[in-house]
Design an enzyme around this catalytic site. Sequence first.
Site, PDB file in Angstrom:
ATOM      1  CB  THR A  84      -0.909   0.048   1.245  1.00  0.00           C
ATOM      2  OG1 THR A  84      -0.102   0.016   2.427  1.00  0.00           O
ATOM      3  CG2 THR A  84      -1.907  -1.101   1.256  1.00  0.00           C
ATOM      4  CG  ASN A 119       1.425   3.729   4.092  1.00  0.00           C
ATOM      5  OD1 ASN A 119       1.236   2.829   3.274  1.00  0.00           O
ATOM      6  ND2 ASN A 119       1.443   3.512   5.385  1.00  0.00           N
ATOM      7  CD  GLU A 160      -2.026   1.307   5.215  1.00  0.00           C
ATOM      8  OE1 GLU A 160      -1.756   0.288   4.553  1.00  0.00           O
ATOM      9  OE2 GLU A 160      -2.159   1.301   6.437  1.00  0.00           O
TER      10      GLU A 160
HETATM   11  P1  ADP Z   1       4.823   0.832   3.751  1.00  0.00           P
HETATM   12  O1  ADP Z   1       4.371   0.406   5.114  1.00  0.00           O
HETATM   13  O2  ADP Z   1       6.151   1.535   3.776  1.00  0.00           O
HETATM   14  O3  ADP Z   1       3.756   1.597   3.024  1.00  0.00           O
HETATM   15  P2  ADP Z   1       4.117  -1.420   2.062  1.00  0.00           P
HETATM   16  O4  ADP Z   1       4.652  -2.800   2.201  1.00  0.00           O
HETATM   17  O5  ADP Z   1       2.682  -1.140   2.374  1.00  0.00           O
HETATM   18  O6  ADP Z   1       5.082  -0.526   2.957  1.00  0.00           O
HETATM   19  O7  ADP Z   1       4.330  -0.914   0.610  1.00  0.00           O
HETATM   20  C1  ADP Z   1       5.625  -0.583   0.170  1.00  0.00           C
HETATM   21  C2  ADP Z   1       5.629   0.204  -1.112  1.00  0.00           C
HETATM   22  O8  ADP Z   1       5.318  -0.660  -2.212  1.00  0.00           O
HETATM   23  C3  ADP Z   1       4.671   1.345  -1.336  1.00  0.00           C
HETATM   24  O9  ADP Z   1       4.950   2.544  -0.684  1.00  0.00           O
HETATM   25  C4  ADP Z   1       4.937   1.591  -2.796  1.00  0.00           C
HETATM   26  O10 ADP Z   1       6.133   2.348  -2.896  1.00  0.00           O
HETATM   27  C5  ADP Z   1       5.226   0.192  -3.347  1.00  0.00           C
HETATM   28  N1  ADP Z   1       4.235  -0.402  -4.254  1.00  0.00           N
HETATM   29  C6  ADP Z   1       4.565  -1.265  -5.247  1.00  0.00           C
HETATM   30  N2  ADP Z   1       3.477  -1.670  -5.907  1.00  0.00           N
HETATM   31  C7  ADP Z   1       2.415  -1.050  -5.349  1.00  0.00           C
HETATM   32  C8  ADP Z   1       1.004  -1.093  -5.623  1.00  0.00           C
HETATM   33  N3  ADP Z   1       0.505  -1.845  -6.606  1.00  0.00           N
HETATM   34  N4  ADP Z   1       0.198  -0.328  -4.842  1.00  0.00           N
HETATM   35  C9  ADP Z   1       0.718   0.419  -3.847  1.00  0.00           C
HETATM   36  N5  ADP Z   1       2.036   0.486  -3.542  1.00  0.00           N
HETATM   37  C10 ADP Z   1       2.881  -0.240  -4.280  1.00  0.00           C
HETATM   38  N1  RBF Z   2      -6.489  -3.222   8.432  1.00  0.00           N
HETATM   39  C1  RBF Z   2      -7.285  -3.589   9.467  1.00  0.00           C
HETATM   40  O1  RBF Z   2      -6.808  -3.671  10.590  1.00  0.00           O
HETATM   41  N2  RBF Z   2      -8.614  -3.888   9.287  1.00  0.00           N
HETATM   42  C2  RBF Z   2      -9.210  -3.818   8.062  1.00  0.00           C
HETATM   43  O2  RBF Z   2     -10.415  -4.068   7.951  1.00  0.00           O
HETATM   44  C3  RBF Z   2      -8.383  -3.447   6.935  1.00  0.00           C
HETATM   45  N3  RBF Z   2      -8.907  -3.379   5.688  1.00  0.00           N
HETATM   46  C4  RBF Z   2      -8.103  -3.035   4.636  1.00  0.00           C
HETATM   47  C5  RBF Z   2      -8.641  -2.997   3.347  1.00  0.00           C
HETATM   48  C6  RBF Z   2      -7.845  -2.659   2.263  1.00  0.00           C
HETATM   49  C7  RBF Z   2      -8.457  -2.635   0.887  1.00  0.00           C
HETATM   50  C8  RBF Z   2      -6.465  -2.360   2.461  1.00  0.00           C
HETATM   51  C9  RBF Z   2      -5.583  -1.993   1.299  1.00  0.00           C
HETATM   52  C10 RBF Z   2      -5.927  -2.391   3.731  1.00  0.00           C
HETATM   53  C11 RBF Z   2      -6.730  -2.734   4.834  1.00  0.00           C
HETATM   54  N4  RBF Z   2      -6.214  -2.765   6.128  1.00  0.00           N
HETATM   55  C12 RBF Z   2      -7.009  -3.145   7.182  1.00  0.00           C
HETATM   56  C13 RBF Z   2      -4.884  -2.233   6.405  1.00  0.00           C
HETATM   57  C14 RBF Z   2      -3.787  -3.255   6.499  1.00  0.00           C
HETATM   58  O3  RBF Z   2      -3.727  -3.738   7.808  1.00  0.00           O
HETATM   59  C15 RBF Z   2      -2.507  -2.481   6.126  1.00  0.00           C
HETATM   60  O4  RBF Z   2      -2.574  -2.166   4.758  1.00  0.00           O
HETATM   61  C16 RBF Z   2      -1.267  -3.214   6.450  1.00  0.00           C
HETATM   62  O5  RBF Z   2      -1.097  -3.245   7.834  1.00  0.00           O
HETATM   63  C17 RBF Z   2      -0.045  -2.550   5.822  1.00  0.00           C
HETATM   64  O6  RBF Z   2       0.116  -1.244   6.210  1.00  0.00           O
HETATM   65 MG    MG Z   3       1.798   0.778   2.997  1.00  0.00          MG
END
Ligand code: ADP
Ligand code: RBF
Ligand code: MG
Length: 155
Positions: A28, A30, A80
């Site tokens: 995701t 952020n 996110e």
């Molecule tokens: P963080 O907690 O640092 O956001 P994540 O594991 O959620 O770490 O995501 C790391 C990174 O992956 C995002 O910030 C983005 O740079 C990258 N990324 C790669 N592909 C995607 C995608 N399809 N959607 C969102 N982020 C993506």
């Molecule tokens: N986190 C939760 O704790 N509860 C949720 O219901 C929840 N729903 C999510 C739905 C979507 C579509 C996405 C992208 C994330 C959701 N998350 C939820 C957040 C998830 O815990 C988080 O993306 C990871 O912890 C990485 O930051």
């Molecule tokens: Mg993220």
Amino acid sequence: MLKHLPIYACGEIVRGFGRGSKELGIPTANLSLEAVKSLPDSLQTGVYYGWANVNNGDVHKMVLSIGWNPFYQNKEKSVETHILHDFNCDLYGQILKICIAGYLRPEQNFDSLKVLIDTIKSDIDSAKSLLDTVENKMLQGNSFFTNKLEKFLIC
Ligand code: ADP
Ligand code: RBF
Ligand code: MG
């Protein structure tokens, strides 16, 4: 609350806890704290769907989580976006633009990581079909996504 939709927002992609990719297999992007603060207070926490692009690139479908991630009990509110596109690189420091088109469900706590992941996968399936309506496809073409991009400008 829903009467405010669609909402357009943008901001810099910042680092979170890195759990999305590693623990969930669902990365995701952020949004920065400034961008989070720019969203209306009336926008309730929960899971949404819409459109997103990075640095004015192609506009893809997305799912969005707004809140404190009850499963992880985060201290900071996060916004996110999981973009339904394969990027081969990380996107930190780039500018994310989002159009929040509709609401799916409230954020929930879950008994296991597997149920959280399965629920997000079903959110993704719902978003894919909901965004195929004529009304929602029109949002994808909004000039917001191609308007001049100024780094660190919060709109
Ligand atoms: P963080 O907690 O640092 O956001 P994540 O594991 O959620 O770490 O995501 C790391 C990174 O992956 C995002 O910030 C983005 O740079 C990258 N990324 C790669 N592909 C995607 C995608 N399809 N959607 C969102 N982020 C993506
Ligand atoms: N986190 C939760 O704790 N509860 C949720 O219901 C929840 N729903 C999510 C739905 C979507 C579509 C996405 C992208 C994330 C959701 N998350 C939820 C957040 C998830 O815990 C988080 O993306 C990871 O912890 C990485 O930051
Ligand atoms: Mg993220």
